[in-house]
Design a protein around this motif. Structure first.
Motif, PDB file in Angstrom:
ATOM      1  N   ASN A 197       0.832  -1.206   0.000  1.00  0.00           N
ATOM      2  CA  ASN A 197       0.000   0.000   0.000  1.00  0.00           C
ATOM      3  C   ASN A 197       0.868   1.258   0.000  1.00  0.00           C
ATOM      4  N   GLN A 201       1.061   4.415  -2.641  1.00  0.00           N
ATOM      5  CA  GLN A 201       0.749   5.688  -2.008  1.00  0.00           C
ATOM      6  C   GLN A 201      -0.629   5.709  -1.349  1.00  0.00           C
ATOM      7  N   LYS A 202      -1.062   4.528  -0.886  1.00  0.00           N
ATOM      8  CA  LYS A 202      -2.295   4.428  -0.100  1.00  0.00           C
ATOM      9  C   LYS A 202      -1.885   4.513   1.369  1.00  0.00           C
ATOM     10  N   GLU A 205      -4.098   3.075   4.489  1.00  0.00           N
ATOM     11  CA  GLU A 205      -4.085   1.615   4.501  1.00  0.00           C
ATOM     12  C   GLU A 205      -2.726   1.093   4.958  1.00  0.00           C
ATOM     13  N   SER A 206      -1.669   1.779   4.536  1.00  0.00           N
ATOM     14  CA  SER A 206      -0.319   1.388   4.934  1.00  0.00           C
ATOM     15  C   SER A 206      -0.157   1.505   6.454  1.00  0.00           C
TER      16      SER A 206
END
Length: 432
Positions: A197, A201-202, A205-206
């Motif tokens: 993630n 570039q989420k 969520e990361s």
């Protein structure tokens, strides 16, 4: 593991067609039924097929023997996942491949071997195993399926296809509602999902999945894996411009690295701290961290125990900062250093870094030549690979050069390209 599955798996492994295998033994349609579990062949046909496949025999052990073997394999897999001790490559491969006898734990053994190859970044070897298992994996236990999709996701990750990696990790997550898996295996999945993630570039969520993995690693006193999670959290908070939280995560990871004298980890954290300080325009402190990172990593490269691309990234960052500040002599020193490392690793594909170094070399020596190089080689390379970070960086650089030269039409074109690309980037995830 059914007899038909053994035959199908070993046939695919040897790259033998159904027609080739069943010649002078049985019909293709009958072999297909055997492989699909639609019929049980006679012992005579099994022996003939096994002889062609170079299998001594398919051994159905008693339940205790199979459970003991399974437990032994799971312990090897756990050691790979938790990274608590060094695992000898020869011993693992011998343990997982040293028997011609095929048992019911064959698939688990192959899955663990694939993960071992992935841990060594031997993606071709892992890919061969995964491709062969693809056709039969649905017939197996939930844990085998879980490991298979995690391996497949990691393979895509290492090959740079982060969306497909995440798709396969999602397949693992869907299995959680129907089966129970060991905490260390779940933590590894959460870590991989967080990492992927992050690549996409989420950010939220990361953070979510890195935090889940961190809960397990802290409880298990697995400090080095905890540090890995703190690194992901630091990068994520940095992208959200929450520098206070980012520094807190980096500092926790750095403390672990120093405690265990893990120079690879210490180098990575110093690189990220340098990156963070450059985002805050604190270039002097940024350079201190980048130089520490370089000093820690250079011996690891000479010993052949580290990825040279990480070192080349740090050198690139130092070139950028010195050039931005007008320290041309220092920028040239690091360009030369980077090129020496590039010339020493001909067997590694570092074309991207060669482009970066060439850009600054040309900017210093001949701006006219640098414009042609950026337009004809650099931007097309990153556009072809949809690399938003460097499309933004180099299109903006070209726009500024053309603006200085009063070539406004071209300047406007590249500013538009930079602004359009910036929409796909999280704010301040790059050094301008």
């Amino acid at each position: 593991m059914r007899v038909g599955d053994v035959i199908k798996y070993e046939r695919i492994k040897l790259q033998v067609t159904q027609e080739e295998l069943c010649k002078d033994i049985c019909s293709v349609s009958y072999l297909s039924k055997i492989e699909n579990g639609a019929t049980t062949p006679s012992n005579e046909i099994i022996e003939l097929l096994f002889h062609k496949l170079n299998i001594d025999f398919f051994q159905v052990n008693d339940e205790k023997s199979e459970n003991d073997r399974r437990l032994s394999l799971i312990h090897i897999y756990q050691d790979l996942i938790e990274k608590k001790k060094n695992i000898d490559e020869g011993t693992v491969i011998a343990e997982l491949t040293g028997f011609k006898t095929v048992t019911q734990n064959k698939i688990l053994s192959e899955l663990i071997l694939a993960r071992f190859y992935l841990s060594k970044k031997k993606t071709d070897e892992a890919d061969q195993i995964i491709m062969k298992l693809e056709t039969i994996i649905d017939n197996y236990y939930s844990h085998e399926k879980f490991i298979f999709y995690k391996n497949k996701g990691l393979l895509y990750y290492l090959n740079g296809d982060y969306r497909m990696a995440l798709n396969n990790f999602q397949c693992c997550l869907t299995l959680l509602s129907s089966a129970k898996f060991p905490g260390w295996d779940l933590a590894d999945l959460y870590f991989q999902v967080a990492l992927t993630n992050g690549r996409l570039q989420k950010v939220q969520e990361s953070i979510e999945f890195a935090s889940k993995a961190l809960v397990y690693y802290d409880k298990d006193y697995n400090y080095l894996r905890s540090a890995d999670c703190q690194m992901i959290l630091g990068i994520s908070y940095q992208r959200l411009e929450n520098y206070e939280f980012a520094i807190k995560s980096y500092s926790l990871a750095l403390k672990i690295g120093e405690t265990f004298q893990n120079y690879n980890l210490m180098s990575a954290i110093n690189h990220n701290l340098g990156y963070l300080k450059s985002l805050e325009s604190d270039y002097e402190v940024a350079k201190i961290h980048f130089k520490k990172s370089l000093k820690l990593r250079e011996p690891l490269i000479k010993e052949g125990v580290d990825d040279i691309k990480k070192l080349l990234n740090t050198i690139h960052s130092l070139i950028q900062l010195h050039y931005k500040e007008g320290n041309i002599t220092e920028a040239q020193i690091y360009i030369e250093k980077g090129e020496k490392y590039l010339s020493s690793c001909k067997n590694v594909n570092n074309y991207e870094h060669q482009l970066h170094y060439n850009v600054y070399k040309k900017l210093i020596i001949d701006e006219e030549d640098s414009i042609r190089y950026l337009e004809d080689h650099v931007l097309p390379y990153f556009i072809e690979r949809s690399n938003s970070r460097y499309i933004y960086k180099y299109s903006k650089l070209l726009a500024e050069i053309f603006e200085t030269e009063r070539k406004y039409k071209k300047s406007v074109y590249f500013y538009k390209l930079a602004n359009h690309t910036a929409q796909s980037l999280i704010p301040k995830t790059y050094i301008e």
